[in-house]
Design an enzyme around this catalytic site. Structure first.
Site, short mmCIF file in Angstrom:
data_model
loop_
_atom_site.label_atom_id
_atom_site.label_comp_id
_atom_site.label_asym_id
_atom_site.label_seq_id
_atom_site.Cartn_x
_atom_site.Cartn_y
_atom_site.Cartn_z
N ASP A 57 40.15 43.23 40.64
CA ASP A 57 39.73 44.63 40.65
C ASP A 57 40.87 45.53 40.20
O ASP A 57 42.05 45.19 40.39
CB ASP A 57 39.27 45.06 42.05
N TYR A 85 45.70 35.41 48.66
CA TYR A 85 45.79 36.87 48.64
C TYR A 85 46.54 37.37 49.86
O TYR A 85 46.55 36.73 50.92
CB TYR A 85 44.40 37.51 48.67
N ASP A 99 36.35 49.21 49.49
CA ASP A 99 37.76 49.42 49.21
C ASP A 99 37.99 50.91 48.94
O ASP A 99 37.13 51.74 49.27
CB ASP A 99 38.24 48.55 48.04
N ARG A 193 37.00 41.98 49.61
CA ARG A 193 36.34 43.22 50.06
C ARG A 193 35.19 42.90 51.01
O ARG A 193 34.97 43.60 52.00
CB ARG A 193 35.83 44.01 48.86
#
Length: 240
Positions: A57, A85, A99, A193
């Site tokens: 993203d 992550y 987000d 997310r």
């Protein structure tokens, strides 16, 4: 090396996989386009096949693999690699995109949430599970991208997909600010997310992602990545 349009592409810079640091705010497509432009300019050619393995993203940074030339045939294989992550999640509020792409649309009580409850909730996500992707995602609904429909205000219903979270650990926890930072190793197709959303629901509250960095894709780690500036500086001397 000659830079005319008749120059032959050199093996040092084509038919290979390059690991890049995707800048915050850039789309994956923008990074691919910039790398293609730099290579075409360097090689003196007009066209070059370039693609990426695993979208990030715009509000995420970190490891992005870019395949050049015949190496684009490896993209599907590269996408199967496990991802890692580091994600920061705000508990007590939600946004439509899960987000910071959209402002907070609802707040929730957090007084009932204890540190023990957060640790238990985080641990509960480890292992195989079904996860519903965000409406603001590249998933397709009747041939159209979900985010295109969501941005038009249309209701988007996405089916849950199987994913696996190999490990999930708490890097830091701020009970006063109700923020938790997690390190997550997971399978292809995992939406961090959505994990933030699900964590909020598990805590009988709400949550959204405030920061995301991909630190590994398969065998490629942060330390293997080039910035665009480094890549551009290396091209003249072919040191790749």
């Amino acid at each position: 090396m000659m830079s005319t349009s008749t120059a032959t592409p050199q093996p040092e810079v084509i038919d290979r996989v390059l690991a890049f640091e995707k800048p915050l705010g850039w789309t994956s497509f923008q990074l691919v386009g910039k790398v293609r432009w730099l290579l075409c300019r360097h090689l003196g050619i007009k066209k070059l096949k370039v693609g990426h393995a695993g979208t990030l993203d715009p509000l995420a940074s970190g490891v992005m693999l870019i395949a050049v030339g015949k190496a684009t045939k490896r993209i599907e294989q590269l996408q199967q690699g496990r991802k890692e992550y580091v994600a920061t999640i705000q508990i007590g509020a939600t946004t439509p995109s899960y987000d910071l792409e959209h402002p907070v649309d609802q707040t929730y009580p957090t007084e009932h949430i204890t540190e023990e409850a957060i640790r238990a909730a985080v641990s509960s996500f480890e292992g195989p599970q079904m996860q519903v992707p965000p409406a603001f995602s590249a998933c397709k609904v009747d041939g159209k991208r979900a985010y295109d429909l969501a941005r038009k205000g249309q209701d988007v219903e996405l089916r849950a997909k199987p994913i696996t979270i190999d490990t999930i650990t708490i890097e830091s926890l701020d009970m006063e600010q109700m923020q938790v930072t997690l390190r997550i190793a997971c399978s292809k197709g995992t939406y961090i997310r959505s994990l933030a959303r699900d964590l909020g629901e598990t805590l009988h509250s709400g949550a959204h992602l405030t920061a995301l960095r991909r630190t590994r894709v398969g065998n490629y780690a942060e330390s293997d990545c080039l910035t665009l500036e480094q890549f551009e500086q290396m091209l003249p001397s072919h040191v790749l």
